[in-house]
Design an enzyme around this catalytic site. Structure first.
Site, mmCIF file in Angstrom:
data_model
loop_
_atom_site.group_PDB
_atom_site.id
_atom_site.type_symbol
_atom_site.label_atom_id
_atom_site.label_comp_id
_atom_site.label_asym_id
_atom_site.label_seq_id
_atom_site.Cartn_x
_atom_site.Cartn_y
_atom_site.Cartn_z
ATOM 1 N N ARG A 44 3.330 7.383 11.136
ATOM 2 C CA ARG A 44 3.050 6.529 12.181
ATOM 3 C C ARG A 44 2.998 7.778 12.928
ATOM 4 O O ARG A 44 3.573 9.343 13.296
ATOM 5 C CB ARG A 44 4.197 6.308 13.263
ATOM 6 C CG ARG A 44 3.707 4.337 11.996
ATOM 7 C CD ARG A 44 2.658 3.588 12.838
ATOM 8 N NE ARG A 44 2.592 2.722 12.219
ATOM 9 C CZ ARG A 44 2.446 2.087 10.767
ATOM 10 N NH1 ARG A 44 1.599 3.013 9.672
ATOM 11 N NH2 ARG A 44 1.908 1.346 10.580
ATOM 12 N N HIS A 62 -7.158 5.971 10.477
ATOM 13 C CA HIS A 62 -6.076 6.257 9.531
ATOM 14 C C HIS A 62 -6.897 4.773 8.204
ATOM 15 O O HIS A 62 -6.935 3.924 8.460
ATOM 16 C CB HIS A 62 -5.459 4.734 10.930
ATOM 17 C CG HIS A 62 -3.684 3.887 10.123
ATOM 18 N ND1 HIS A 62 -3.144 3.498 10.951
ATOM 19 C CD2 HIS A 62 -3.763 4.150 8.968
ATOM 20 C CE1 HIS A 62 -2.065 3.012 10.834
ATOM 21 N NE2 HIS A 62 -2.498 3.598 8.755
ATOM 22 N N ASN A 74 0.713 -1.324 -0.186
ATOM 23 C CA ASN A 74 -0.211 -0.030 -0.064
ATOM 24 C C ASN A 74 1.008 1.191 -0.148
ATOM 25 O O ASN A 74 0.216 1.784 0.222
ATOM 26 C CB ASN A 74 -1.218 -0.474 0.783
ATOM 27 C CG ASN A 74 -0.372 -0.216 2.541
ATOM 28 O OD1 ASN A 74 1.527 0.120 2.199
ATOM 29 N ND2 ASN A 74 -0.520 -0.440 2.583
ATOM 30 N N GLN A 126 -3.690 3.618 18.027
ATOM 31 C CA GLN A 126 -5.338 3.084 17.289
ATOM 32 C C GLN A 126 -6.167 2.603 17.812
ATOM 33 O O GLN A 126 -5.103 1.871 18.110
ATOM 34 C CB GLN A 126 -4.731 3.158 16.012
ATOM 35 C CG GLN A 126 -4.205 4.230 15.161
ATOM 36 C CD GLN A 126 -3.332 4.148 14.234
ATOM 37 O OE1 GLN A 126 -3.067 4.866 13.415
ATOM 38 N NE2 GLN A 126 -3.947 3.176 14.112
HETATM 39 P P1 NDP Z 1 9.885 1.562 3.291
HETATM 40 O O1 NDP Z 1 10.913 1.288 4.098
HETATM 41 O O2 NDP Z 1 10.755 1.805 1.667
HETATM 42 O O3 NDP Z 1 10.826 3.235 3.283
HETATM 43 C C1 NDP Z 1 11.217 3.589 4.826
HETATM 44 C C2 NDP Z 1 12.320 4.579 4.201
HETATM 45 O O4 NDP Z 1 12.582 6.114 6.042
HETATM 46 C C3 NDP Z 1 13.733 3.820 3.995
HETATM 47 O O5 NDP Z 1 14.119 5.054 3.155
HETATM 48 C C4 NDP Z 1 14.801 3.864 5.330
HETATM 49 O O6 NDP Z 1 15.639 4.441 5.217
HETATM 50 C C5 NDP Z 1 13.631 5.539 5.711
HETATM 51 N N1 NDP Z 1 14.333 5.513 7.369
HETATM 52 C C6 NDP Z 1 14.214 4.648 8.803
HETATM 53 N N2 NDP Z 1 14.833 5.159 9.734
HETATM 54 C C7 NDP Z 1 15.455 6.632 9.563
HETATM 55 C C8 NDP Z 1 15.660 7.561 9.671
HETATM 56 N N3 NDP Z 1 15.694 8.203 11.055
HETATM 57 N N4 NDP Z 1 15.852 9.272 9.570
HETATM 58 C C9 NDP Z 1 15.964 9.397 8.057
HETATM 59 N N5 NDP Z 1 14.852 8.225 7.059
HETATM 60 C C10 NDP Z 1 14.892 6.625 7.990
HETATM 61 O O7 NDP Z 1 8.740 1.905 4.157
HETATM 62 P P2 NDP Z 1 7.747 2.255 3.196
HETATM 63 O O8 NDP Z 1 7.839 4.223 2.402
HETATM 64 O O9 NDP Z 1 6.965 1.458 2.106
HETATM 65 O O10 NDP Z 1 6.682 3.349 4.416
HETATM 66 C C11 NDP Z 1 7.140 3.797 6.121
HETATM 67 C C12 NDP Z 1 6.348 3.895 6.402
HETATM 68 O O11 NDP Z 1 5.122 4.361 6.470
HETATM 69 C C13 NDP Z 1 6.508 2.999 6.858
HETATM 70 O O12 NDP Z 1 6.927 1.366 7.986
HETATM 71 C C14 NDP Z 1 4.980 3.030 7.989
HETATM 72 O O13 NDP Z 1 4.999 3.452 9.443
HETATM 73 C C15 NDP Z 1 4.115 3.511 7.570
HETATM 74 N N6 NDP Z 1 3.213 3.296 6.575
HETATM 75 C C16 NDP Z 1 1.740 3.544 6.507
HETATM 76 C C17 NDP Z 1 0.717 3.544 5.633
HETATM 77 C C18 NDP Z 1 -0.587 3.922 6.019
HETATM 78 O O14 NDP Z 1 -1.790 3.715 5.598
HETATM 79 N N7 NDP Z 1 -0.773 5.453 6.573
HETATM 80 C C19 NDP Z 1 0.643 2.301 5.381
HETATM 81 C C20 NDP Z 1 1.987 2.097 4.657
HETATM 82 C C21 NDP Z 1 3.626 2.551 5.474
HETATM 83 P P3 NDP Z 1 17.033 3.846 4.587
HETATM 84 O O15 NDP Z 1 16.381 2.330 5.030
HETATM 85 O O16 NDP Z 1 17.335 4.584 3.492
HETATM 86 O O17 NDP Z 1 17.916 3.483 5.899
#
Ligand code: NDP
Length: 399
Positions: free
Chosen positions: A285, A333, A147, A314
């Site tokens: 989140r 959400h 998603n 939630q």
């Molecule tokens: P990804 O794993 O593709 O992306 C997460 C990114 O966050 C990675 O690029 C990672 O960086 C980066 N990251 C982690 N820690 C840090 C930090 N301390 N500072 C900066 N960047 C950081 O996940 P998605 O993009 O698919 O999803 C992201 C989040 O969105 C999920 O974890 C979830 O919490 C939320 N989400 C919400 C949904 C909703 O319905 N509202 C649905 C889906 C997701 P790197 O890997 O480069 O270290």
């Protein structure tokens, strides 16, 4: 034979829809980075139907029962003696969605001696105490990418809604008014603004791509740099600190996972480094933000708007201040649980279960914890520890 406990959100107030607004949904087979959409051996549901609520059962009942397993589905997940708690003693697998999370705290995990796997039907496994799962050797898996694009659409929608003052303007129509000056006295164009994402993972990068045609200036903060070709294509400015990004951006969006390192990254101190009148969109989140600091920033004008769909806990209690703070564009959400997304994560959950029961490896990209340590996607994006503290407050929500 396994007992599977599945925690899902309540059905619609009037029961499951008798018909749907559309007859079909586009079928997505591949994501932008080439990863394939879920590939279970079969599905027992019609894509486009409501699967994420209790009666939808993620389309799993026929598959599980015909293989001799037991499926318990409930929305009763919080408070003393919830149905979830009652069912844990012999559960082998717990499934829930981040929208209506089964908070799998260390206490809950201790009540489930037979628990082997916790599946997030969606993305984001912060509702599970990952440290406790590692200590017990429990596998944690989620349906990576299912998603991400759905959420990115919600992010862009929310930015436009806040910047253009859409929601108050819509409300004037409902009230029978024609109050143009009231509507436009907080309405701007996105064009020319500086927009930054905290994290450029699957969602963050998609947001950047969707924004590109709006003729804005794009920024990102991430620990790992995007390929040079992508930076060039989108004309991106990379930042190495939150302060450097927020100092120059008119709109900031949070797209990183919640884990101990990111909890409350937006607080009174970091908000001081935002441009006055910035907009903040958070669909990642709720706990990435200090709840009351957001309210204070909206009341003082430091933020011109806050929007998104994620809360903590939630469901959010009725007295959660984000329900009533000024200039917000909050929804429950929902961004990652459109009917389109549900079809993908229901299929992904089925794929994970098929692998588990057949003792075949679960895709590496779906793994968060395995064999007592962070694994797969989890090892890349999460830090060890626990971000579930305070989740018992979810019991304050009254249906
Ligand atoms: P990804 O794993 O593709 O992306 C997460 C990114 O966050 C990675 O690029 C990672 O960086 C980066 N990251 C982690 N820690 C840090 C930090 N301390 N500072 C900066 N960047 C950081 O996940 P998605 O993009 O698919 O999803 C992201 C989040 O969105 C999920 O974890 C979830 O919490 C939320 N989400 C919400 C949904 C909703 O319905 N509202 C649905 C889906 C997701 P790197 O890997 O480069 O270290």
């Amino acid at each position: 034979m396994a007992k599977v406990v599945c925690v899902l959100y309540d059905d619609p107030v009037g029961g499951l829809p008798k018909s749907y607004a559309r007859d079909d949904i586009p079928i997505i087979t591949k994501y932008p980075d080439g990863q394939t959409a879920p590939t279970p051996q079969a599905i027992d549901f019609k894509p486009g139907e409501l699967l994420g609520s209790v009666s939808g059962e993620l389309g799993l009942r026929k598959f599980l029962e015909s293989n001799g397993h037991t499926l318990v589905v409930t929305s009763d997940k919080d408070g003393a003696n919830s149905k979830l708690d009652q069912e844990l003693h012999d559960a082998e697998i717990v499934i829930s969605q981040p929208f209506w999370p089964a908070y799998m705290t260390a206490e809950r995990i201790a009540k489930a001696p037979k628990l082997k796997m916790i599946v997030t039907a969606g993305i984001g496994s912060d509702h599970t105490d990952l440290q406790a799962a590692m200590d017990r050797g429990i596998t944690v898996a989620e349906v990576t990418y299912c998603n991400s694009n759905s959420v990115a659409e919600h992010v862009v929608m929310t930015m436009l809604a806040l910047v253009r003052n859409y929601i108050p303007s819509y409300n004037w129509v409902i009230k029978g008014g024609w109050n143009i000056a009231d509507c436009v006295s907080r309405s701007y164009d996105l064009e020319g603004m500086h927009i930054g994402t905290v994290a450029a993972g699957r969602i963050g990068l998609r947001v950047l791509r969707l924004l590109k045609p709006h003729d804005v200036h794009l920024h990102y903060l991430d620990r790992h740099r995007l390929p040079e070709a992508v930076e060039k294509e989108l004309n991106l400015t990379h930042h190495t600190s939150l302060e450097s990004l927020t100092k120059v951006c008119d709109v900031v969006t949070l797209n990183c996972p919640l884990h101990p390192e990111t909890e409350h990254m937006i607080n009174d101190k970091s908000l001081k480094n935002f441009k006055r009148g910035a907009y903040l969109v958070n669909t990642a989140r709720g706990k990435l933000c200090d709840r009351d600091a957001i309210v204070r920033a909206l009341e003082s004008g430091q933020l011109a708007g806050y929007g998104g769909d994620v809360w903590f806990p939630q469901p959010a209690p009725q007295d959660h201040p984000w329900r009533t703070m000024p200039h917000h564009g909050m929804t429950p959400h929902i961004s990652g649980t459109s009917l389109s997304a549900q079809a993908r994560y229901a299929a992904g959950t089925r794929e994970i279960l098929e692998c588990y029961f057949a003792k075949k490896p679960i895709r590496n990209e779906y793994l968060i914890v395995q064999g007592g340590k962070l694994a797969g996607v989890g090892a890349h994006s999460y830090s060890a520890g626990n971000a579930t503290g305070g989740s018992e407050e979810a019991a304050k929500f009254k249906r």
